[in-house]
Scaffold this active site. Structure first.
Site, PDB file in Angstrom:
ATOM      1  N   CYS A 104       0.833  -1.201   0.000  1.00 13.80           N
ATOM      2  CA  CYS A 104       0.000   0.000   0.000  1.00 13.80           C
ATOM      3  C   CYS A 104       0.873   1.259   0.000  1.00 13.80           C
ATOM      4  CB  CYS A 104      -1.004  -0.027   1.139  1.00 13.80           C
ATOM      5  SG  CYS A 104      -2.339   1.188   0.940  1.00 13.80           S
ATOM      6  N   HIS A 134      -3.897  -4.696  -0.204  1.00 18.31           N
ATOM      7  CA  HIS A 134      -3.570  -5.208   1.126  1.00 18.31           C
ATOM      8  C   HIS A 134      -3.655  -6.733   1.133  1.00 18.31           C
ATOM      9  CE1 HIS A 134      -3.446  -1.447   3.475  1.00 18.31           C
ATOM     10  NE2 HIS A 134      -4.348  -1.008   2.609  1.00 18.31           N
ATOM     11  N   GLU A 185      -2.825  -8.630   3.473  1.00 16.47           N
ATOM     12  CA  GLU A 185      -3.259  -9.058   4.814  1.00 16.47           C
ATOM     13  C   GLU A 185      -4.771  -8.984   4.981  1.00 16.47           C
ATOM     14  OE1 GLU A 185      -2.792  -4.593   5.297  1.00 16.47           O
ATOM     15  OE2 GLU A 185      -1.897  -6.203   4.105  1.00 16.47           O
TER      16      GLU A 185
END
Length: 204
Positions: free
Chosen positions: A80, A185, A187
């Site tokens: 990001c 992202h 995650e």
């Protein structure tokens, strides 16, 4: 040792948890000594470009990060804001970036779009693979989660690894030698994020 760089900006715990699900231990640190010992570096980030560069400068991290990335050539993954800091500069601020990629960060210009596209670009987007490398193995037709107002532009197409669309096509990932970055992202991207992180640690 897998090091998640802590400069006060980013979903550090979430990234560490995803690595743990893949069976990889990692540490979250701002220690120069621990960063110097890393065999993989993850540069996360959420927030403004200038704030991110200022934090790296205040923590005197830029020399050690440059040494690890450019001299030791350890694999680095920017996430990001992390990928944006790896570019030369950003329309969001005045600071110089790390200049690891021949790229710049610009704000979405959606003014000419017939269909309304609010900012930030938030949600799941399907990616297109532009560069066949191990990092993207198993990610054909993958979807990743994005939250951002600014995106990368790269005149050197050889550095563009993934693209996606929000109003128009834009860069979702850059890759060059030991340097990698993703605008999304991982995650927050469930099985696709797990696979990308696993590829990064397994193949590099």
């Amino acid at each position: 040792m897998v090091v998640i760089v802590d400069y006060g900006m980013g979903n550090l715990g979430s990234i560490q948890n995803m690595l743990k699900k893949n069976g990889y231990a990692s540490i979250i640190t701002s220690s120069h000594q621990e960063i110097e010992q890393a065999d993989h570096l993850i540069l996360p980030g959420v927030g403004a470009f200038d704030t991110g560069m200022k934090r790296l400068e205040e923590l005197h991290m830029i020399p050690v990060l440059n040494h690890k990335a450019l001299n030791d050539r350890v694999p680095v993954l920017g996430i990001c804001l992390g990928i944006q800091l790896m570019s030369r500069s950003s329309e969001e601020g005045q600071s110089n970036g790390l200049n690891w990629f021949n790229a710049e960060t610009i704000r979405f210009d959606l003014s000419n779009q017939i269909e309304k596209h609010p900012l930030p670009n938030m949600g799941w987007r399907q990616i297109s693979i532009k560069k066949e490398i191990p990092l993207y193995e198993g990610l054909d037709d993958a979807w990743f989660y994005f939250v951002h107002n600014y995106h990368i532009v790269a005149p050197d197409s050889e550095e563009i690894g993934l693209t996606t669309e929000y109003g128009y096509e834009f860069v979702a990932s850059l890759a060059k030698d030991n340097l990698f970055g993703v605008q999304f992202h991982p995650e927050k991207s469930h099985k696709f994020g797990l696979r990308l992180l696993s590829n990064f640690l397994k193949y590099y």
